[in-house]
Design an enzyme around this catalytic site. Sequence first.
Site, PDB file in Angstrom:
ATOM      1  N   SER A 202      -9.718 -14.633  -6.564  1.00  0.00           N
ATOM      2  CA  SER A 202     -10.798 -14.602  -7.547  1.00  0.00           C
ATOM      3  C   SER A 202     -10.924 -15.958  -8.236  1.00  0.00           C
ATOM      4  O   SER A 202      -9.937 -16.551  -8.653  1.00  0.00           O
ATOM      5  CB  SER A 202     -10.551 -13.501  -8.578  1.00  0.00           C
TER       6      SER A 202
ATOM      7  N   ASP B 123     -20.944 -22.950  -3.911  1.00  0.00           N
ATOM      8  CA  ASP B 123     -19.753 -22.520  -3.180  1.00  0.00           C
ATOM      9  C   ASP B 123     -19.853 -22.832  -1.690  1.00  0.00           C
ATOM     10  O   ASP B 123     -18.988 -23.485  -1.107  1.00  0.00           O
ATOM     11  CB  ASP B 123     -19.520 -21.025  -3.381  1.00  0.00           C
TER      12      ASP B 123
ATOM     13  N   ALA C 183     -17.961 -16.603  -0.534  1.00  0.00           N
ATOM     14  CA  ALA C 183     -18.675 -17.602   0.266  1.00  0.00           C
ATOM     15  C   ALA C 183     -17.855 -18.015   1.476  1.00  0.00           C
ATOM     16  O   ALA C 183     -18.402 -18.220   2.562  1.00  0.00           O
ATOM     17  CB  ALA C 183     -19.003 -18.822  -0.591  1.00  0.00           C
TER      18      ALA C 183
END
Length: 444
Positions: free
Chosen positions: A156, A205, A162
């Site tokens: 996380s 990302d 992504a």
Amino acid sequence: MGVFSGHWPSESELDKIRNKVAELSGRDAQEVMVVVSPYRICPLGAHIDHQGGTVSAMTINKGILLGFVPSDDTQVTLQSGQFEGEVRLRIDEVQLPKHMYGTNGLTEQMDSSPPQEEWKWGNYARGAIYALQSKGNHLKTGITGFICGSEGLDSSGLSSSAAVGVAYLLAFESANGLVVSPTENIEYDRLIENEYLGLKNGILDQSAILLSSYGCLTFMNCKTIKHKLIHPPTVENNHEGEFGNAYKILLAFSGLKQALTTNPGYNRRVAECQEAAKILLQASGDEEMEPILSNVKPEVFEAHKSILEPNLAKRAEHYFSENERVMKGIEAWASGNLREFGELITASGLSSIQNYECGCEPLIQLYQVLLKAPGVLGTRFSGAGFRGCCIAFVEADKAEEAATFVVDEYSKLQPELASHLNQGPAVLICDASDSARVISNTFS
């Protein structure tokens, strides 16, 4: 709780995945290809990509590995190292965004609709097929694959979603002989996240994952999609340049597994930024422009910020100050001034807390502990800042000492959350990495 550092992916990790795919597919392990899709960090440019801001990013030597072999037909069969069950679908099935299932009779038109449990981790594979199909690519060859993240790592705040999306795109493209540029894949992964999954995030990302190069800082204008690699003063071809050895990257985990329900959340912040932009554009006579803050000139914000509600003013203040920090940061990186670069990162972290108002007590405490750790040059939240971890740049020769300090001090402040980290490292010591790629049976 512990500290971990190491090379990724290792020979043993690659062999493990190849053997697993060989077992699943009945093929020789030497035929298995592996997608290496690294996680990213964003040293500067927090929370402004969705407003068309300028950002910086780099990949780290941790991430997603997807081993696969092309199928003899259209069948896609996937297993995961982190999740139970098996995802089975066909590469030529028409994929629809999640919110369209069960509406207008569309489910009945599908060859098969996904069981609910498959959505929990199979949705990114389906989203990748959706993205490729939506741009007219003809897909006829499926894959048998096994996907996993770096072991013992809570991802996380590191753009794991992504990385997963990019991994599936590269695997499906490879199996179907598609030649796709990194820029095109940035758009494909945006389709996965924005259209298929309904997330309102920007393109930072996937851009970092697809464009990064070892030792460089990826600088990107999220409005124009133009990017460039900012090289440090000295990084030799063997990755042993003086600058490259001067720092390590710390990932310090909070133990928070999900956003707190009392936090307004990511999408609300995006809406607040858009509302601020709308008001400022109206005040300057540019109301016909798209309501994103990159369309607002800094002098317009300064002239009219008093008409914004306090919360909206704070969001806009973060946007404009963060844009300025990015520009100063790339100059510091290019000149080799790690200390100034770190100070800007810390200032970014403070603005995220005060102006963007993300973070909760455990994350803020972790940020404050890192600021006191030996050799830490700069630190801030990683990712959206509603859970997860903090990143820090640290002097290389003090990385171990700093990591141990953080583990000890955070445990005193949050003993319960720290206890949740017993299954994995509380602090990772990482290096920079390269962009996502597909490798054959010869390790590279």
